[in-house]
Design a protein around this motif. Structure first.
Motif, PDB file in Angstrom:
ATOM      1  N   LEU A   7     -19.844 -32.402 -21.195  1.00  0.00           N
ATOM      2  CA  LEU A   7     -18.508 -31.567 -21.055  1.00  0.00           C
ATOM      3  C   LEU A   7     -17.888 -31.855 -19.919  1.00  0.00           C
ATOM      4  CD1 LEU A   7     -20.372 -28.252 -22.156  1.00  0.00           C
ATOM      5  CD2 LEU A   7     -18.864 -29.565 -23.478  1.00  0.00           C
ATOM      6  N   LEU A   8     -18.633 -32.239 -18.866  1.00  0.00           N
ATOM      7  CA  LEU A   8     -17.923 -32.684 -17.671  1.00  0.00           C
ATOM      8  C   LEU A   8     -17.110 -34.051 -17.757  1.00  0.00           C
ATOM      9  CD1 LEU A   8     -20.599 -32.124 -14.981  1.00  0.00           C
ATOM     10  CD2 LEU A   8     -18.677 -30.762 -15.371  1.00  0.00           C
ATOM     11  N   GLY A   9     -17.835 -35.061 -18.913  1.00  0.00           N
ATOM     12  CA  GLY A   9     -17.126 -36.177 -19.127  1.00  0.00           C
ATOM     13  C   GLY A   9     -15.816 -35.897 -19.844  1.00  0.00           C
ATOM     14  N   LEU A  71     -15.167 -26.483  -9.643  1.00  0.00           N
ATOM     15  CA  LEU A  71     -14.777 -27.294 -10.799  1.00  0.00           C
ATOM     16  C   LEU A  71     -13.575 -26.725 -11.652  1.00  0.00           C
ATOM     17  CD1 LEU A  71     -18.459 -28.619 -12.187  1.00  0.00           C
ATOM     18  CD2 LEU A  71     -16.613 -29.622 -11.025  1.00  0.00           C
ATOM     19  N   LEU A  72     -13.510 -25.302 -11.843  1.00  0.00           N
ATOM     20  CA  LEU A  72     -12.460 -24.623 -12.398  1.00  0.00           C
ATOM     21  C   LEU A  72     -11.177 -24.581 -11.568  1.00  0.00           C
ATOM     22  CD1 LEU A  72     -14.487 -21.450 -14.024  1.00  0.00           C
ATOM     23  CD2 LEU A  72     -13.216 -23.675 -15.308  1.00  0.00           C
ATOM     24  N   GLY A  73     -11.454 -24.417 -10.408  1.00  0.00           N
ATOM     25  CA  GLY A  73     -10.294 -24.480  -9.408  1.00  0.00           C
ATOM     26  C   GLY A  73      -9.504 -25.777  -9.496  1.00  0.00           C
ATOM     27  N   PHE A  74     -10.408 -26.733  -9.254  1.00  0.00           N
ATOM     28  CA  PHE A  74      -9.703 -28.195  -9.138  1.00  0.00           C
ATOM     29  C   PHE A  74      -9.112 -28.250 -10.605  1.00  0.00           C
ATOM     30  CE2 PHE A  74     -13.168 -29.120  -5.997  1.00  0.00           C
ATOM     31  CZ  PHE A  74     -12.239 -28.861  -4.826  1.00  0.00           C
ATOM     32  N   LEU A  75      -9.804 -28.037 -11.729  1.00  0.00           N
ATOM     33  CA  LEU A  75      -9.085 -28.383 -13.047  1.00  0.00           C
ATOM     34  C   LEU A  75      -8.070 -27.689 -13.383  1.00  0.00           C
ATOM     35  CD1 LEU A  75      -9.725 -30.159 -15.374  1.00  0.00           C
ATOM     36  CD2 LEU A  75     -11.154 -28.568 -16.260  1.00  0.00           C
ATOM     37  N   ILE A  76      -7.900 -26.488 -13.049  1.00  0.00           N
ATOM     38  CA  ILE A  76      -6.770 -25.517 -13.285  1.00  0.00           C
ATOM     39  C   ILE A  76      -5.508 -26.018 -12.594  1.00  0.00           C
ATOM     40  CG2 ILE A  76      -5.842 -23.246 -12.975  1.00  0.00           C
ATOM     41  CD1 ILE A  76      -8.580 -22.121 -13.853  1.00  0.00           C
ATOM     42  N   THR A  77      -5.804 -26.351 -11.256  1.00  0.00           N
ATOM     43  CA  THR A  77      -4.698 -26.880 -10.338  1.00  0.00           C
ATOM     44  C   THR A  77      -4.409 -28.135 -10.733  1.00  0.00           C
ATOM     45  OG1 THR A  77      -5.742 -25.880  -8.379  1.00  0.00           O
ATOM     46  CG2 THR A  77      -4.057 -27.906  -8.051  1.00  0.00           C
ATOM     47  N   PHE A  78      -4.977 -29.159 -11.484  1.00  0.00           N
ATOM     48  CA  PHE A  78      -4.739 -30.167 -12.104  1.00  0.00           C
ATOM     49  C   PHE A  78      -3.873 -30.115 -13.115  1.00  0.00           C
ATOM     50  CE2 PHE A  78      -5.611 -33.702 -15.112  1.00  0.00           C
ATOM     51  CZ  PHE A  78      -5.451 -34.788 -14.501  1.00  0.00           C
ATOM     52  N   LEU A  79      -4.170 -29.164 -14.107  1.00  0.00           N
ATOM     53  CA  LEU A  79      -3.408 -28.743 -15.383  1.00  0.00           C
ATOM     54  C   LEU A  79      -1.964 -28.329 -15.088  1.00  0.00           C
ATOM     55  CD1 LEU A  79      -4.562 -26.385 -18.366  1.00  0.00           C
ATOM     56  CD2 LEU A  79      -2.346 -26.189 -17.414  1.00  0.00           C
ATOM     57  N   LEU A  80      -2.046 -27.511 -13.697  1.00  0.00           N
ATOM     58  CA  LEU A  80      -0.726 -26.862 -13.362  1.00  0.00           C
ATOM     59  C   LEU A  80       0.392 -27.921 -12.925  1.00  0.00           C
ATOM     60  CD1 LEU A  80      -1.612 -23.392 -12.106  1.00  0.00           C
ATOM     61  CD2 LEU A  80      -0.573 -24.047 -14.286  1.00  0.00           C
ATOM     62  N   VAL A  81       0.045 -29.101 -12.146  1.00  0.00           N
ATOM     63  CA  VAL A  81       0.899 -29.782 -11.700  1.00  0.00           C
ATOM     64  C   VAL A  81       1.320 -30.764 -12.556  1.00  0.00           C
ATOM     65  CG1 VAL A  81      -0.027 -29.859  -9.351  1.00  0.00           C
ATOM     66  CG2 VAL A  81      -1.109 -31.411 -11.078  1.00  0.00           C
ATOM     67  N   ALA A 106      -9.765 -35.333  -7.133  1.00  0.00           N
ATOM     68  CA  ALA A 106     -10.808 -35.944  -6.235  1.00  0.00           C
ATOM     69  C   ALA A 106     -11.769 -34.892  -6.056  1.00  0.00           C
ATOM     70  CB  ALA A 106     -10.068 -36.399  -5.044  1.00  0.00           C
ATOM     71  N   GLY A 107     -11.534 -33.718  -5.897  1.00  0.00           N
ATOM     72  CA  GLY A 107     -12.342 -32.721  -5.851  1.00  0.00           C
ATOM     73  C   GLY A 107     -13.136 -32.483  -6.966  1.00  0.00           C
ATOM     74  N   PHE A 108     -12.750 -32.560  -8.063  1.00  0.00           N
ATOM     75  CA  PHE A 108     -13.436 -32.270  -9.273  1.00  0.00           C
ATOM     76  C   PHE A 108     -14.528 -33.305  -9.543  1.00  0.00           C
ATOM     77  CE2 PHE A 108     -14.473 -32.812 -13.789  1.00  0.00           C
ATOM     78  CZ  PHE A 108     -14.760 -31.617 -14.311  1.00  0.00           C
ATOM     79  N   LEU A 109     -14.221 -34.665  -9.342  1.00  0.00           N
ATOM     80  CA  LEU A 109     -14.927 -35.823  -9.704  1.00  0.00           C
ATOM     81  C   LEU A 109     -16.027 -35.862  -8.593  1.00  0.00           C
ATOM     82  CD1 LEU A 109     -15.598 -38.242 -11.336  1.00  0.00           C
ATOM     83  CD2 LEU A 109     -14.062 -39.458  -9.876  1.00  0.00           C
ATOM     84  N   ALA A 110     -15.744 -35.662  -7.200  1.00  0.00           N
ATOM     85  CA  ALA A 110     -16.729 -35.335  -6.425  1.00  0.00           C
ATOM     86  C   ALA A 110     -17.836 -34.398  -6.610  1.00  0.00           C
ATOM     87  CB  ALA A 110     -16.169 -35.171  -4.899  1.00  0.00           C
ATOM     88  N   VAL A 111     -17.354 -33.076  -6.892  1.00  0.00           N
ATOM     89  CA  VAL A 111     -18.344 -31.986  -7.361  1.00  0.00           C
ATOM     90  C   VAL A 111     -19.019 -32.542  -8.533  1.00  0.00           C
ATOM     91  CG1 VAL A 111     -18.748 -29.681  -7.980  1.00  0.00           C
ATOM     92  CG2 VAL A 111     -17.152 -30.362  -6.159  1.00  0.00           C
ATOM     93  N   VAL A 171     -11.168 -26.718 -19.474  1.00  0.00           N
ATOM     94  CA  VAL A 171     -11.362 -25.761 -18.647  1.00  0.00           C
ATOM     95  C   VAL A 171     -12.451 -24.405 -19.333  1.00  0.00           C
ATOM     96  CG1 VAL A 171     -10.202 -23.544 -17.694  1.00  0.00           C
ATOM     97  CG2 VAL A 171      -9.380 -25.884 -17.341  1.00  0.00           C
ATOM     98  N   VAL A 172     -12.066 -24.406 -20.406  1.00  0.00           N
ATOM     99  CA  VAL A 172     -13.064 -23.501 -21.193  1.00  0.00           C
ATOM    100  C   VAL A 172     -14.569 -24.017 -21.318  1.00  0.00           C
ATOM    101  CG1 VAL A 172     -13.268 -22.539 -23.448  1.00  0.00           C
ATOM    102  CG2 VAL A 172     -11.151 -22.633 -22.615  1.00  0.00           C
ATOM    103  N   ALA A 173     -14.629 -25.446 -21.656  1.00  0.00           N
ATOM    104  CA  ALA A 173     -15.941 -25.963 -21.647  1.00  0.00           C
ATOM    105  C   ALA A 173     -16.762 -25.692 -20.253  1.00  0.00           C
ATOM    106  CB  ALA A 173     -15.951 -27.383 -21.979  1.00  0.00           C
ATOM    107  N   VAL A 174     -15.998 -26.113 -19.219  1.00  0.00           N
ATOM    108  CA  VAL A 174     -16.610 -26.120 -17.926  1.00  0.00           C
ATOM    109  C   VAL A 174     -16.971 -24.359 -17.578  1.00  0.00           C
ATOM    110  CG1 VAL A 174     -16.210 -26.236 -15.389  1.00  0.00           C
ATOM    111  CG2 VAL A 174     -15.479 -27.935 -17.085  1.00  0.00           C
ATOM    112  N   ALA A 175     -15.992 -23.671 -17.728  1.00  0.00           N
ATOM    113  CA  ALA A 175     -16.397 -22.094 -17.532  1.00  0.00           C
ATOM    114  C   ALA A 175     -17.492 -21.705 -18.294  1.00  0.00           C
ATOM    115  CB  ALA A 175     -15.193 -21.289 -18.045  1.00  0.00           C
ATOM    116  N   ARG A 176     -17.738 -21.997 -19.611  1.00  0.00           N
ATOM    117  CA  ARG A 176     -18.901 -21.602 -20.359  1.00  0.00           C
ATOM    118  C   ARG A 176     -20.117 -22.427 -20.063  1.00  0.00           C
ATOM    119  NH1 ARG A 176     -16.604 -20.324 -26.440  1.00  0.00           N
ATOM    120  NH2 ARG A 176     -14.944 -18.391 -25.803  1.00  0.00           N
TER     121      ARG A 176
END
Length: 396
Positions: A7-9, A71-81, A106-111, A171-176
């Motif tokens: 799911l991270l993949g 992970l959610l914060g980084f991914l949602i920011t990525f979506l919006l930009v 970068a933040g998402f991948l590092a975490v 986003v949904v996958a990471v949240a769940r």
């Protein structure tokens, strides 16, 4: 392997599509934004610069959050930009969205790297890393050619909308699926981890990764104009060529995942030598479309086999820095991703033609070979000196 890794993949797939897709959209963006092809190519470098700065910085900032929240914060920011990037008519704004998107990536991948390696056995870091990087190679196989095809059908903005849409299920996958907190090794403190990152072996590994990745991005960023202007490949076949490069990269990551934990040295030595030879041959035969197609696959395979193995070795070398290891590995590899397209663009702007990035890529890999040789020689001298000192102490 835990299912959460896959799911991270999925999220890495969306981000890898964004990072790589400009290689099939450079000409269209340049025309639409009224900028040069090298300027459009610098959008890839801007993304990489954001990754370089963001990886260690975001890794430190995310220490205050649970891993799911980070992970959610980084991914949602990525979506919006990417929504902003799809709507803007300004090159400056588009450039800014690439930097901000890269910080989030970068933040998402590092975490994600830290999370993945904490969920597997200590001797399975290579396999865990290969699953995450499988999202990147899937982006090369499907996402990048798909972006190029969307660009041809509906314009380059359609590719940005597609990345935003792909990010939604991630986003949904990471949240769940990602637990609020994930077991890790004992946290030793940022300063202690930074001291651990000074290991000579780790620094050499990161340098080699930056150089190899610099070669990969130098060529891949300009593969579309190389194919159409030098190899004589029709525009309609460019998505297929990009997919072939991505297919090779998938094979390379699979090879790296199998061997990085057990036989890394033969893979790195043989793979790097073959990679150098391949870039030279590609440069000499780029005018032949058949050779270009075959070498796109081979070089994609070799680049990612060597690159993914170097990432795994960096994580092994940084076991004393579990929190920051993923961030610094991400930063080092994206340093190459920033310098590579810049160097290739400079070569093109200097009038050397679209074949020039191939020679620049060969120079990057040659530098990696020299750096590895110098490091091995220095280590041998250090070991010999220590042996002589021990022998002298025994004699006295």
């Amino acid at each position: 392997m835990p299912f959460v890794l896959y799911l991270l993949g999925l999220a890495v797939f969306a981000q890898g599509t964004s990072e790589f897709m400009l290689s099939g959209l450079v000409s269209d963006i340049a025309a639409d934004m009224a900028v040069s092809v090298p300027a459009a190519g610098s959008l890839t470098s801007a993304f990489a610069v954001g990754m370089i700065v963001g990886a260690p910085l975001m890794a430190v900032l995310s220490l205050r959050w649970s891993r799911r929240r980070a992970l959610l914060g980084f991914l949602i920011t990525f979506l919006l930009v990417h929504v902003v990037g799809a709507l803007t008519t300004s090159y400056a704004v588009l450039l800014a969205t690439r930097v901000v998107g890269a910080l989030a990536n970068a933040g998402f991948l590092a975490v994600a790297l830290t999370t993945a390696t904490s969920l597997v056995a200590p001797d399975a870091k290579g396999r865990a890393t290969s699953i995450l990087l499988g999202g990147t190679t899937l982006a090369c196989v499907a996402g990048v050619p798909g972006g190029a095809l969307l660009g041809q059908l509906w314009g380059w903005r359609a590719a940005f909308w597609a990345v935003a849409l792909i990010s939604v299920p991630a986003v949904v996958a990471v949240a769940r699926a990602v637990p609020p907190s994930t077991p890790t090794t004992a946290h030793t403190g940022v300063r202690a981890e930074l001291r651990a990152l000074r290991s000579p072996g780790l620094l050499v590994t990161l340098l080699l990764g930056a150089l190899v990745n610099g070669a990969t991005f130098c060529v891949f960023t300009y593969l579309e104009p190389l194919a159409t202007h030098v190899s004589g490949i029709d525009d309609a076949w460019v998505p297929g060529l990009l997919a072939l490069f991505g297919l090779g990269s998938s094979v390379g990551v699979a090879i790296g995942g199998r061997l990085a934990d057990t036989r890394p040295v033969p893979l790195l030595a043989g793979g790097t030598a073959a990679l150098l030879a391949g870039w030279v041959v590609f440069a000499l035969t780029a005018g032949n479309p058949v050779a270009a197609v075959v070498l796109a696959f081979i070089q994609g395979m070799l680049s990612f086999a060597v690159g993914s193995t170097l990432i795994a070795r960096a994580l092994y070398a940084a076991t004393a820095a579990p929190t920051l290891a993923g961030g610094f590995a991400t930063a080092a590899f994206n340093l190459g991703a920033a310098v590579g397209p810049w160097a290739g663009g400079r070569a093109i702007s200097s009038g050397l033609g679209y074949r020039a990035p191939l020679w620049v890529g060969a120079l990057f890999v040659a530098s990696a070979v020299l750096a590895a040789g110098a490091a091995l020689l220095a280590r041998q001298r250090r070991q010999n000196r220590q042996h002589r000192q021990r022998r002298q102490r025994r004699q006295h």
